[in-house]
Scaffold this motif. Structure first.
Motif, mmCIF file in Angstrom:
data_model
loop_
_atom_site.group_PDB
_atom_site.id
_atom_site.type_symbol
_atom_site.label_atom_id
_atom_site.label_comp_id
_atom_site.label_asym_id
_atom_site.label_seq_id
_atom_site.Cartn_x
_atom_site.Cartn_y
_atom_site.Cartn_z
ATOM 1 N N PRO A 136 -1.145 15.093 -0.048
ATOM 2 C CA PRO A 136 -0.052 15.691 0.722
ATOM 3 C C PRO A 136 -0.220 17.204 0.894
ATOM 4 C CG PRO A 136 0.679 15.277 -1.514
ATOM 5 C CD PRO A 136 -0.707 14.723 -1.406
ATOM 6 N N GLU A 137 -1.163 17.575 1.746
ATOM 7 C CA GLU A 137 -1.436 18.991 2.003
ATOM 8 C C GLU A 137 -1.635 19.216 3.492
ATOM 9 O OE1 GLU A 137 -4.771 22.499 1.460
ATOM 10 O OE2 GLU A 137 -5.299 20.428 0.976
ATOM 11 N N ILE A 138 -1.070 20.332 3.986
ATOM 12 C CA ILE A 138 -1.422 20.798 5.323
ATOM 13 C C ILE A 138 -2.340 22.003 5.158
ATOM 14 C CG2 ILE A 138 0.606 19.863 6.476
ATOM 15 C CD1 ILE A 138 1.685 22.807 6.550
ATOM 16 N N MET A 139 -3.257 22.137 6.097
ATOM 17 C CA MET A 139 -4.245 23.209 6.066
ATOM 18 C C MET A 139 -4.104 24.065 7.319
ATOM 19 S SD MET A 139 -7.454 20.754 5.027
ATOM 20 C CE MET A 139 -8.596 21.880 5.767
ATOM 21 N N MET A 140 -4.189 25.371 7.100
ATOM 22 C CA MET A 140 -4.123 26.314 8.205
ATOM 23 C C MET A 140 -5.233 27.332 8.033
ATOM 24 S SD MET A 140 -0.132 26.408 7.421
ATOM 25 C CE MET A 140 -0.636 26.050 5.773
ATOM 26 N N GLY A 141 -5.956 27.600 9.079
ATOM 27 C CA GLY A 141 -6.992 28.625 9.024
ATOM 28 C C GLY A 141 -6.385 29.985 9.290
ATOM 29 N N LEU A 142 -6.880 30.988 8.582
ATOM 30 C CA LEU A 142 -6.453 32.359 8.846
ATOM 31 C C LEU A 142 -7.217 32.831 10.084
ATOM 32 C CD1 LEU A 142 -4.536 34.414 7.508
ATOM 33 C CD2 LEU A 142 -6.526 35.327 6.317
ATOM 34 N N PRO A 143 -6.515 33.181 11.169
ATOM 35 C CA PRO A 143 -7.218 33.532 12.404
ATOM 36 C C PRO A 143 -8.006 34.836 12.261
ATOM 37 C CG PRO A 143 -4.876 33.965 12.636
ATOM 38 C CD PRO A 143 -5.064 33.302 11.308
ATOM 39 N N GLU A 144 -8.989 34.963 13.101
ATOM 40 C CA GLU A 144 -9.893 36.110 13.022
ATOM 41 C C GLU A 144 -9.162 37.450 13.048
ATOM 42 O OE1 GLU A 144 -14.147 37.288 14.930
ATOM 43 O OE2 GLU A 144 -13.558 35.195 14.750
ATOM 44 N N TRP A 153 -11.379 30.065 6.465
ATOM 45 C CA TRP A 153 -10.447 30.855 5.667
ATOM 46 C C TRP A 153 -9.166 30.032 5.581
ATOM 47 C CZ3 TRP A 153 -10.789 36.679 5.507
ATOM 48 C CH2 TRP A 153 -12.045 37.143 5.894
ATOM 49 N N GLU A 154 -8.947 29.342 4.495
ATOM 50 C CA GLU A 154 -7.851 28.384 4.413
ATOM 51 C C GLU A 154 -6.639 28.885 3.645
ATOM 52 O OE1 GLU A 154 -6.706 23.987 2.612
ATOM 53 O OE2 GLU A 154 -8.785 24.635 2.530
ATOM 54 N N VAL A 155 -5.492 28.688 4.281
ATOM 55 C CA VAL A 155 -4.204 28.764 3.608
ATOM 56 C C VAL A 155 -3.684 27.331 3.643
ATOM 57 C CG1 VAL A 155 -1.845 29.660 3.690
ATOM 58 C CG2 VAL A 155 -3.776 31.141 4.331
ATOM 59 N N GLY A 156 -3.364 26.791 2.496
ATOM 60 C CA GLY A 156 -2.889 25.414 2.436
ATOM 61 C C GLY A 156 -1.537 25.337 1.752
ATOM 62 N N MET A 157 -0.818 24.274 2.027
ATOM 63 C CA MET A 157 0.464 24.057 1.362
ATOM 64 C C MET A 157 0.595 22.589 1.004
ATOM 65 S SD MET A 157 4.432 24.349 2.343
ATOM 66 C CE MET A 157 4.574 22.599 2.467
ATOM 67 N N PHE A 158 0.925 22.350 -0.268
ATOM 68 C CA PHE A 158 1.179 20.994 -0.735
ATOM 69 C C PHE A 158 2.661 20.701 -0.584
ATOM 70 C CE2 PHE A 158 -2.941 21.769 -2.312
ATOM 71 C CZ PHE A 158 -3.556 20.520 -2.306
ATOM 72 N N TYR A 159 2.965 19.532 -0.034
ATOM 73 C CA TYR A 159 4.368 19.219 0.264
ATOM 74 C C TYR A 159 4.887 18.007 -0.503
ATOM 75 C CZ TYR A 159 2.444 15.671 3.419
ATOM 76 O OH TYR A 159 1.766 14.603 3.948
ATOM 77 N N GLY A 160 4.049 17.381 -1.309
ATOM 78 C CA GLY A 160 4.489 16.207 -2.057
ATOM 79 C C GLY A 160 3.729 16.066 -3.361
ATOM 80 N N VAL A 161 4.140 15.098 -4.151
ATOM 81 C CA VAL A 161 3.472 14.845 -5.429
ATOM 82 C C VAL A 161 2.160 14.101 -5.201
ATOM 83 C CG1 VAL A 161 5.611 14.830 -6.769
ATOM 84 C CG2 VAL A 161 4.736 12.698 -5.821
ATOM 85 N N GLY A 162 1.268 14.206 -6.171
ATOM 86 C CA GLY A 162 -0.005 13.509 -6.089
ATOM 87 C C GLY A 162 -1.100 14.290 -5.404
ATOM 88 N N GLY A 163 -0.873 15.567 -5.120
ATOM 89 C CA GLY A 163 -1.889 16.380 -4.483
ATOM 90 C C GLY A 163 -2.989 16.763 -5.462
#
Length: 157
Positions: free
Chosen positions: A53-61, A103-113
């Protein structure tokens, strides 16, 4: 510095969460991310493949105003909790299946990550946790799995 927080907003849904930064346990990473967010960024958020349960976002240039190779490992774990925000830098040719720099910024939104990738366990730096709005943000994150990429805005609060 502990009063400096950031936000994550799903643009189309107008849903926002507030992230408290870990200035005490990840000071260099917090300083780098804070500096990168001098202006809010809008980026596509996708769902992780290996991490659960993770979303991934790249840090833009345009926000890459620090040297990711100089950031020390800080506040690392492989078993994040819901709301945890991570930083991960993938240099060019780090993974066989994905040779691009990321360049990743990620966020976990649930258990089991877990921070697990194509090469196995990958410790990541946890620089903050969502302290407000996690339930509504988590619902938007779950929609990414069904509907695909969504635009998020990340900025200073």
């Amino acid at each position: 510095m502990t009063d400096k927080n950031i936000y994550l907003k799903f643009v189309e849904a107008d849903v926002t969460g507030i992230i408290s930064l870990y200035w005490e346990t990840a000071p260099e990473t917090c300083k780098a991310i804070w500096g990168a967010l001098e202006k809010p960024i809008q980026v596509p958020a996708s769902h992780a493949i290996f991490s659960g349960p993770e979303i991934m976002m790249g840090l833009p240039e345009e926000a890459r105003n620090f040297d990711p190779k100089k950031l020390p490992p800080e506040n690392q774990t492989v078993l994040p909790q819901p709301g945890d925000m991570l930083w991960f830098y993938q240099p060019k040719n780090f993974f066989k299946i994905d040779p691009e720099e990321f360049w990743e910024v990620g966020m976990f939104y649930g258990v089991g990550g877990r921070t697990f990738g194509p090469t196995g366990w990958i410790p990541c730096t946890y620089f903050g946790t969502m302290t407000e709005g996690l339930d509504a943000i988590a619902e938007q994150c779950r929609l990414i799995r069904k509907d695909g990429i969504k635009t998020v805005e990340i900025g200073r609060k």
